[in-house]
Scaffold this motif. Structure first.
Motif, short mmCIF file in Angstrom:
data_model
loop_
_atom_site.label_atom_id
_atom_site.label_comp_id
_atom_site.label_asym_id
_atom_site.label_seq_id
_atom_site.Cartn_x
_atom_site.Cartn_y
_atom_site.Cartn_z
N ALA A 110 0.83 -1.22 0.00
CA ALA A 110 0.00 0.00 0.00
C ALA A 110 0.86 1.26 0.00
O ALA A 110 0.57 2.26 0.65
CB ALA A 110 -0.96 0.01 1.19
N GLY A 111 2.00 1.23 -0.71
CA GLY A 111 2.85 2.41 -0.83
C GLY A 111 3.69 2.69 0.38
O GLY A 111 4.30 3.78 0.47
N ALA A 127 6.27 1.10 -5.82
CA ALA A 127 4.83 1.07 -5.53
C ALA A 127 4.03 1.39 -6.78
O ALA A 127 2.87 0.97 -6.91
CB ALA A 127 4.49 2.04 -4.41
N ALA A 128 4.64 2.14 -7.69
CA ALA A 128 3.97 2.47 -8.96
C ALA A 128 4.09 1.35 -9.97
O ALA A 128 3.66 1.51 -11.12
CB ALA A 128 4.53 3.76 -9.52
N GLY A 147 14.91 -3.30 -6.59
CA GLY A 147 13.48 -3.36 -6.25
C GLY A 147 12.70 -4.00 -7.37
O GLY A 147 12.92 -3.70 -8.55
N ARG A 148 11.76 -4.90 -7.01
CA ARG A 148 10.92 -5.56 -7.98
C ARG A 148 9.46 -5.39 -7.56
O ARG A 148 9.07 -5.62 -6.41
CB ARG A 148 11.24 -7.06 -8.08
N GLY A 153 0.17 -3.81 -6.36
CA GLY A 153 0.81 -2.61 -5.81
C GLY A 153 1.85 -2.91 -4.76
O GLY A 153 2.43 -1.99 -4.17
N ASP A 154 2.11 -4.20 -4.49
CA ASP A 154 3.16 -4.55 -3.54
C ASP A 154 4.51 -4.59 -4.25
O ASP A 154 4.60 -4.57 -5.49
CB ASP A 154 2.86 -5.91 -2.90
N ALA A 155 5.58 -4.69 -3.45
CA ALA A 155 6.94 -4.76 -4.03
C ALA A 155 7.88 -5.30 -2.99
O ALA A 155 7.60 -5.29 -1.77
CB ALA A 155 7.41 -3.39 -4.48
#
Length: 482
Positions: A110-111, A127-128, A147-148, A153-155
């Motif tokens: 959730a960002g 997040a985008a 980062g993947r 919207g998760d990462a």
């Protein structure tokens, strides 16, 4: 007449030997060669390190980044498992394994990251739904970041601090090549200095012998070219000094003879007058003889002083615009009567218009008078003396020529080669033809050089000698024409 006194000549070029100087090793060629070669070796090692170490470190970091990217892809695949229970169990195991490898794992939902330290820009990007790969400050420490993005919207973001190991390892290993470079520099410097110092010491010894008056010393010519050039220069200097001193001795002998002749005559007549052996009616003739000899002596001393002053920096010169045609006309008024009195035709060759030059009018007239005096002394009755003037070119600023020619006995080619050396022609022709002090041509050549001109000697069409003086043009005319 009284016996002529002898004149003791000083030994030219002799002198006390120079006191030996104390040598300090730091000021020797050996020390400086060793210092330079050691510095070159150290600089080479440091430059190599500065170029190679960053390349090695960047290569290691690139490998670390690729390894971290592979782990990030694996983590993303594990966390994409649909069953939440399977995802959580596998994810927890993966996170523990990664943290054991000093890799920090951030989960973004959730960002928001699950714990602090991750830069907001990275969080916002993943997040985008966009992946990230690079270096960032994580928790205040520079780190490799991968980062993947995950569905929904998760990462997942992996961060591993950059290692200082390559830098430390390379820097610690520099001492060995630096030590080897120093050793090589010392050895190379000693060999180089020994090779260079030997011919220099030989040259210094030869120079000291030259200073002590040994003109027979010669330096062996050996490679390299710079050492051979030094040997040639010293050998040439020794030969030139021997020749110059020989000429100086001949000149001093000639001058001393010229000085003794009028002095002997003046002294003899003075003693005769003092003893009263000269009758009253012979006194005026005796006075005229003494006066003529004293004038001869005065001219000789004046020429010697003028020659000595020529080399001085404060020799007075007043250059300015001069019309050579007018100068020749002024000289003709004086010399035509003198030449006519001894049956010598005097002729002036000059153009109708002016011939401008830039020179000292008094000094150039002194040169012209000296050349005419020499010509009139040797030319026989009936043979001409010519004073010629001509422009050096069509441009008024090109300067002009002044030439004195005569129909006298002239000179050989060998004579012309030494015509302007002090006393050279006087020594050759003393007792053969009328000669002066032997300084007139040397004085004329020195004056012309100081005036910025050139003087040459050659054969005249009238059968005698020709002396040509080239004088520079008026710089004001050059600026005006430009």
């Amino acid at each position: 007449m009284p016996e002529q006194p002898t004149v003791a000549l000083p030994v030219i070029g002799s002198g006390p030997p120079a006191p030996p100087r104390r040598r300090r090793f730091a000021h020797t060629l050996t020390a400086r060669a060793v210092l330079v070669t050691c510095a070159v070796a150290l600089v080479s090692v440091l430059v190599t390190a500065l170029v190679a170490v960053p390349l090695a470190v960047r290569g290691a970091e690139r490998r670390d980044q690729e390894a971290l990217a592979a782990q990030a892809r694996l983590a993303a695949e594990v966390l994409r498992v649909r069953a939440a229970r399977q995802r959580d169990n596998a994810g927890d195991r993966l996170i523990r394994q990664l943290r054991q490898q000093q890799i920090e794992v951030y989960l973004v939902r959730a960002g928001q990251a699950d714990h602090a330290g991750l830069p907001p820009q990275v969080v916002k990007r993943v997040a985008a739904g966009r992946d990230f790969s690079g270096r960032r400050l994580v928790g205040g420490e520079r780190a490799l970041v991968e980062g993947r993005a995950l569905p929904g919207g998760d990462a997942v973001v992996l961060a591993r601090p950059t290692r200082n190991g390559p830098w430390r390892q390379v820097l610690l290993s520099l001492w060995l090549p630096m030590l080897a470079g120093l050793a090589a520099g010392v050895a190379a410097g000693l060999l180089l200095a020994r090779r260079l110092a030997r011919p220099i010491r030989t040259a210094a010894t030869a120079a000291a012998r030259l200073r002590a008056g040994d003109r027979a010393v010669r330096v062996p010519v050996e490679p390299p070219d710079e050492v051979a050039d030094l040997a040639y220069a010293l050998n040439g200097l020794a030969a030139a000094l021997a020749t110059s001193e020989g000429r100086q001795r001949e000149f001093l002998l000639s001058v001393s003879h010229e000085l003794r002749t009028p002095l002997t005559a003046i002294r003899g007549y003075a003693e005769a007058l003092a003893d009263g052996v000269i009758e009253a009616e012979a006194v005026p003739a005796t006075g005229r003889t003494v006066l003529a000899e004293s004038e001869h002596l005065d001219r000789l001393v004046s020429d010697l002083l003028a020659l000595a002053r020529l080399e001085a920096a404060d020799f007075p010169l007043e250059p300015g615009p001069v019309d050579l045609t007018r100068l020749a006309a002024d000289a003709a008024r004086t010399w035509s009567d003198r030449c006519a009195a001894v049956g010598v035709p005097f002729r002036v060759e000059a153009p109708d218009g002016p011939v401008p030059a830039y020179t000292d009018p008094g000094r150039i007239r002194q040169v012209v008078d000296g050349l005419l005096e020499n010509a009139l002394r040797v030319v026989p009755p009936g043979a001409p003396v010519v004073l010629a003037v001509r422009a050096a070119g069509a441009d008024p600023a090109a300067g002009g020529f002044v030439e004195v020619r005569d129909g006298g006995p002239g000179f050989t080619d060998d004579d012309l080669a030494v015509a302007f050396e002090r006393g050279a022609l006087h020594q050759r022709y003393r007792g053969v033809r009328k000669v002066g002090s032997g300084l007139g041509l040397a004085l004329a050549a020195g004056l012309v050089r100081r005036l910025g001109g050139e003087i040459t000697a050659g054969h005249a069409p009238e059968g005698g000698a020709a002396f040509t003086v080239r004088l520079p043009g008026d710089p004001y005319l050059t600026r005006t024409s430009a």
